[in-house]
Motif scaffolding. Structure first.
Motif, PDB file in Angstrom:
ATOM      1  N   VAL A 148     -27.912  61.152 101.003  1.00 29.27           N
ATOM      2  CA  VAL A 148     -27.489  59.846 100.483  1.00 29.27           C
ATOM      3  C   VAL A 148     -28.578  59.300  99.572  1.00 29.27           C
ATOM      4  N   SER A 166     -38.735  58.977 121.390  1.00 27.92           N
ATOM      5  CA  SER A 166     -37.332  59.333 121.114  1.00 27.92           C
ATOM      6  C   SER A 166     -36.350  58.867 122.179  1.00 27.92           C
ATOM      7  N   ALA A 180     -31.071  58.699 116.836  1.00 24.26           N
ATOM      8  CA  ALA A 180     -30.238  57.489 116.770  1.00 24.26           C
ATOM      9  C   ALA A 180     -28.830  57.793 116.256  1.00 24.26           C
ATOM     10  N   GLN A 193     -40.832  68.324 120.800  1.00 26.03           N
ATOM     11  CA  GLN A 193     -41.110  68.937 122.109  1.00 26.03           C
ATOM     12  C   GLN A 193     -40.183  68.397 123.186  1.00 26.03           C
ATOM     13  N   LEU A 245     -40.283  65.563 124.882  1.00 22.69           N
ATOM     14  CA  LEU A 245     -40.910  64.861 126.005  1.00 22.69           C
ATOM     15  C   LEU A 245     -40.265  63.478 126.026  1.00 22.69           C
ATOM     16  N   GLY A 269     -35.056  64.996 114.106  1.00 22.61           N
ATOM     17  CA  GLY A 269     -36.304  65.266 114.827  1.00 22.61           C
ATOM     18  C   GLY A 269     -36.067  65.893 116.194  1.00 22.61           C
ATOM     19  N   GLU A 295     -25.561  63.865 106.759  1.00 21.83           N
ATOM     20  CA  GLU A 295     -26.882  64.422 107.068  1.00 21.83           C
ATOM     21  C   GLU A 295     -27.376  65.269 105.900  1.00 21.83           C
ATOM     22  N   SER A 334     -35.834  54.852 114.507  1.00 24.76           N
ATOM     23  CA  SER A 334     -37.248  54.574 114.773  1.00 24.76           C
ATOM     24  C   SER A 334     -37.851  53.643 113.721  1.00 24.76           C
TER      25      SER A 334
HETATM   26  C1  LIG Z   1     -42.940  68.290 115.722  1.00 17.74           C
HETATM   27  C2  LIG Z   1     -42.457  67.016 116.370  1.00 17.74           C
HETATM   28  C3  LIG Z   1     -42.615  66.847 117.731  1.00 17.74           C
HETATM   29  C4  LIG Z   1     -42.181  65.671 118.343  1.00 17.74           C
HETATM   30  N1  LIG Z   1     -42.246  65.568 119.701  1.00 17.74           N
HETATM   31  C5  LIG Z   1     -41.703  64.480 120.315  1.00 17.74           C
HETATM   32  C6  LIG Z   1     -41.634  64.408 121.731  1.00 17.74           C
HETATM   33  O1  LIG Z   1     -41.996  65.342 122.445  1.00 17.74           O
HETATM   34  N2  LIG Z   1     -41.121  63.274 122.282  1.00 17.74           N
HETATM   35  C7  LIG Z   1     -40.662  62.234 121.520  1.00 17.74           C
HETATM   36  O2  LIG Z   1     -40.213  61.232 122.077  1.00 17.74           O
HETATM   37  N3  LIG Z   1     -40.702  62.305 120.195  1.00 17.74           N
HETATM   38  C8  LIG Z   1     -41.177  63.401 119.565  1.00 17.74           C
HETATM   39  N4  LIG Z   1     -41.149  63.492 118.205  1.00 17.74           N
HETATM   40  C9  LIG Z   1     -40.596  62.351 117.442  1.00 17.74           C
HETATM   41  C10 LIG Z   1     -39.070  62.253 117.568  1.00 17.74           C
HETATM   42  O3  LIG Z   1     -38.470  63.475 117.243  1.00 17.74           O
HETATM   43  C11 LIG Z   1     -38.594  61.123 116.646  1.00 17.74           C
HETATM   44  O4  LIG Z   1     -39.210  59.925 117.077  1.00 17.74           O
HETATM   45  C12 LIG Z   1     -37.081  60.929 116.674  1.00 17.74           C
HETATM   46  O5  LIG Z   1     -36.398  62.105 116.325  1.00 17.74           O
HETATM   47  C13 LIG Z   1     -36.722  59.801 115.697  1.00 17.74           C
HETATM   48  O6  LIG Z   1     -35.329  59.623 115.691  1.00 17.74           O
HETATM   49  P1  LIG Z   1     -34.601  58.971 114.440  1.00 17.74           P
HETATM   50  O7  LIG Z   1     -33.156  58.937 114.753  1.00 17.74           O
HETATM   51  O8  LIG Z   1     -35.286  57.716 114.096  1.00 17.74           O
HETATM   52  O9  LIG Z   1     -34.882  59.946 113.208  1.00 17.74           O
HETATM   53  P2  LIG Z   1     -34.709  61.513 113.048  1.00 17.74           P
HETATM   54  O10 LIG Z   1     -34.498  62.174 114.366  1.00 17.74           O
HETATM   55  O11 LIG Z   1     -35.844  61.958 112.209  1.00 17.74           O
HETATM   56  O12 LIG Z   1     -33.335  61.661 112.239  1.00 17.74           O
HETATM   57  C14 LIG Z   1     -33.190  61.205 110.925  1.00 17.74           C
HETATM   58  C15 LIG Z   1     -32.199  62.131 110.217  1.00 17.74           C
HETATM   59  O13 LIG Z   1     -31.818  61.508 108.986  1.00 17.74           O
HETATM   60  C16 LIG Z   1     -31.742  62.507 107.977  1.00 17.74           C
HETATM   61  N5  LIG Z   1     -31.920  61.864 106.674  1.00 17.74           N
HETATM   62  C17 LIG Z   1     -33.041  61.292 106.177  1.00 17.74           C
HETATM   63  N6  LIG Z   1     -32.814  60.789 104.941  1.00 17.74           N
HETATM   64  C18 LIG Z   1     -31.509  61.045 104.656  1.00 17.74           C
HETATM   65  C19 LIG Z   1     -30.684  60.766 103.528  1.00 17.74           C
HETATM   66  N7  LIG Z   1     -31.140  60.113 102.471  1.00 17.74           N
HETATM   67  N8  LIG Z   1     -29.397  61.191 103.568  1.00 17.74           N
HETATM   68  C20 LIG Z   1     -28.893  61.852 104.648  1.00 17.74           C
HETATM   69  N9  LIG Z   1     -29.649  62.141 105.745  1.00 17.74           N
HETATM   70  C21 LIG Z   1     -30.935  61.737 105.754  1.00 17.74           C
HETATM   71  C22 LIG Z   1     -32.888  63.460 108.332  1.00 17.74           C
HETATM   72  O14 LIG Z   1     -32.714  64.723 107.725  1.00 17.74           O
HETATM   73  C23 LIG Z   1     -32.808  63.482 109.851  1.00 17.74           C
HETATM   74  O15 LIG Z   1     -31.956  64.506 110.312  1.00 17.74           O
HETATM   75  C24 LIG Z   1     -41.586  64.641 117.559  1.00 17.74           C
HETATM   76  C25 LIG Z   1     -41.426  64.818 116.192  1.00 17.74           C
HETATM   77  C26 LIG Z   1     -41.850  65.996 115.595  1.00 17.74           C
HETATM   78  C27 LIG Z   1     -41.651  66.160 114.110  1.00 17.74           C
END
Ligand SMILES: Cc1cc2nc3c(=O)[nH]c(=O)nc-3n(C[C@H](O)[C@H](O)[C@H](O)COP(=O)(O)OP(=O)(O)OC[C@H]3O[C@@H](n4cnc5c(N)ncnc54)[C@H](O)[C@@H]3O)c2cc1C
Length: 482
Positions: A206, A445, A15, A85, A87, A80, A34, A433
């Motif tokens: 943060v 994702s 996101a 992966q 997908l 993440g 980050e 998410s």
């Molecule tokens: C091993 C694995 C395999 C996966 N495979 C798939 C797949 O194949 N297909 C799929 O759709 N999804 C998959 N997922 C899930 C997918 O990666 C997540 O749903 C997606 O990345 C979520 O996006 P997001 O922006 O909500 O959070 P994230 O991508 O988790 O990003 C959040 C970020 O915020 C940062 N953060 C957190 N707290 C703080 C803070 N206090 N201060 C500063 N920074 C902070 C974190 O370090 C992170 O970098 C997988 C996840 C994992 C772990």
């Protein structure tokens, strides 16, 4: 830091990176914070132990309050998307209808979401793995499905020429793709965003958000030194656990009763089978296929064609000592199918009295029935392949972490409104998410990215900026590739 940014975004995952690109495209200034490190291209750790300890929160050992469910979440620039992966599936009608029903928000409809999926897919390369590059685990998966007259299909993967003809061990993509093939944020949206008016601060964790008008102040630490960032609007995009924890620590739980509730994770159980011949599931393109049987979707589970590195595999097997050693000696002979369920029983993200994170998440009887139904199918599939042994799964893992700051129309049931604003705090937004109102049962994702595009338009409009719109037709190469 004295600068007043138009937007501060916390988190650079699916996101946060998408938001930083689309918000800055309109000319706005963006500060992107980050907690993880910005790892230059090609320098991700090359062994599993270092990848776990350097790229994941809690070194990849984060557990629920009963210590029987493991959560994995990336802590690195790209979040993440660096460790997943990749997908990339769109939601089907079932998932969209469930979101609309749980949130009460009418723009959860396929016409609206399709525009945003198209806007995102223009920036990504999606491929399927041709049969000639399937690895041993994929061939067994297909054979077992065919023997049991079950449907399977190729997976839509975010990748750009993995050089499968060179017999790569693609399992390493879970520790960061050094080939820069995987379509993580660090090869897609982030480099483009950084060419615009975006200031990235990595290793900046943060700790508190202080609401105010006309500016919000964000406090944290950068390499253990205090950090303060001021912005007209703050967007929390720290993932389901990260965003919820941060808002709870900032005291918003007092006025937002739903904060922390509605946490889901698609629990996954890995089932291993010891085959008479080597499978070498850790070699080649390791995840090519998915279950496509509509009965599975109705029953709320899917079967995944996955495997794990040696450490992950060792952790997924119960016991210790000689029996565990003998299991690991058969690593090359192991095949694996995983069941992932669409969990119904919501968990809760809380803080202890000492302010420490605590995640309550258990599987209800209904969830367990879904797990059992999936495992029964896997036993049937493996049995038809005549294995030496099938190993009962030990501990589930949650990779798709969702909810905690749910979107909706009722401030007693939800945390943000349909403009992605915290109820009662109109210049603090949540976009990631954590806003999911229920578990979709589909890889999340791509939808997180599509919702981030939608949010960027809404937020720019609220802030008085003109969103830059491009055509939203599905790219023709994508139609051809899939
Ligand atoms: C091993 C694995 C395999 C996966 N495979 C798939 C797949 O194949 N297909 C799929 O759709 N999804 C998959 N997922 C899930 C997918 O990666 C997540 O749903 C997606 O990345 C979520 O996006 P997001 O922006 O909500 O959070 P994230 O991508 O988790 O990003 C959040 C970020 O915020 C940062 N953060 C957190 N707290 C703080 C803070 N206090 N201060 C500063 N920074 C902070 C974190 O370090 C992170 O970098 C997988 C996840 C994992 C772990």
């Amino acid at each position: 830091m004295n600068q007043l940014y138009d937007f501060a975004i916390i988190g650079t995952g699916a996101a946060g990176s998408v938001l930083s690109y689309f918000l800055s495209q309109s000319g706005a200034s963006v500060c992107l914070l980050e907690a993880g490190k910005n790892i230059p291209a090609g320098q991700y750790p090359t062994n599993e132990l270092h990848a776990n300890s350097r790229l994941f929160w809690q070194g990849g050992m984060e557990l629920n309050h009963q210590a029987n469910l493991l959560f994995l979440r990336g802590k690195v620039v790209g979040g993440g998307t660096v460790v997943n992966q990749c997908l990339l599936d769109r939601f089907d009608q079932i998932a969209i209808d469930n979101f609309k029903q749980h949130s009460g928000i009418s723009w959860f409809n396929s016409q609206e979401l399709n525009q945003h999926y198209c806007q995102i897919e223009q920036h990504l390369r999606l491929e399927v793995i041709p049969k000639q590059y399937w690895n041993g685990n994929a061939h067994l998966y297909a054979k077992g499905f065919e023997s049991n007259q079950l449907k399977y299909a190729p997976l839509r993967r975010g990748q750009n020429q993995c050089h499968n003809h060179k017999a790569n061990d693609c399992i390493v993509c879970l520790g960061g793709c050094n080939r820069q093939s995987k379509q993580s944020m660090t090869v897609t949206f982030l480099p483009k965003a950084l060419q615009q008016n975006v200031h990235l601060i990595d290793q900046a964790q943060v700790q508190q958000i202080i609401y105010g008008k006309p500016q919000v102040v964000v406090y944290g630490t950068k390499n253990n030194h205090p950090l303060q960032v001021r912005a007209k609007r703050v967007i929390v995009a720290a993932g389901a656990i990260g965003s919820t924890e941060l808002l709870l620590k900032s005291g918003f739980g007092q006025s937002l009763p739903a904060l922390g509730k509605g946490f889901f994770c698609h629990p996954q159980h890995m089932v291993f089978a010891d085959m008479p011949e080597p499978v070498d599931a850790h070699k080649g393109a390791f995840q090519a296929l998915k279950s496509a049987d509509p009965r599975f979707r109705q029953q709320g589970f899917k079967l995944e064609n996955v495997f794990g590195g040696p450490i992950a595999t060792a952790m997924m097997k119960s016991g210790y000592g000689i029996s565990h050693h003998q299991f690991m000696q058969r690593y090359r002979h192991l095949a694996c199918i995983e069941v992932a369920i669409q969990d119904e029983n919501a968990g809760q993200i809380k803080l202890t009295r000492k302010g420490q994170l605590r995640i309550h998440k258990v599987l209800s009887d209904l969830d367990q029935q879904k797990v059992n139904a999936g495992i029964e199918q896997i036993y049937n599939i493996f049995s038809s392949l005549r294995p030496n042994v099938i190993y009962k799964p030990h501990m589930p893992i949650g990779l798709h972490l969702m909810g905690g700051c749910t979107i909706g129309i009722d401030p007693n049931q939800a945390v943000i409104n349909e403009n992605f604003q915290l109820f009662g705090y109109d210049n603090i937004h949540v976009v990631d998410s954590s806003i999911f109102p229920c578990a979709p049962g589909i890889n999340p994702s791509l939808s997180v990215m599509a919702l981030a595009h939608k949010a960027s338009q809404v937020i720019l409009d609220l802030a008085g900026y003109q969103p830059v719109t491009t055509h939203s037709k599905q790219p023709t190469w994508l139609e051809e590739a899939l």
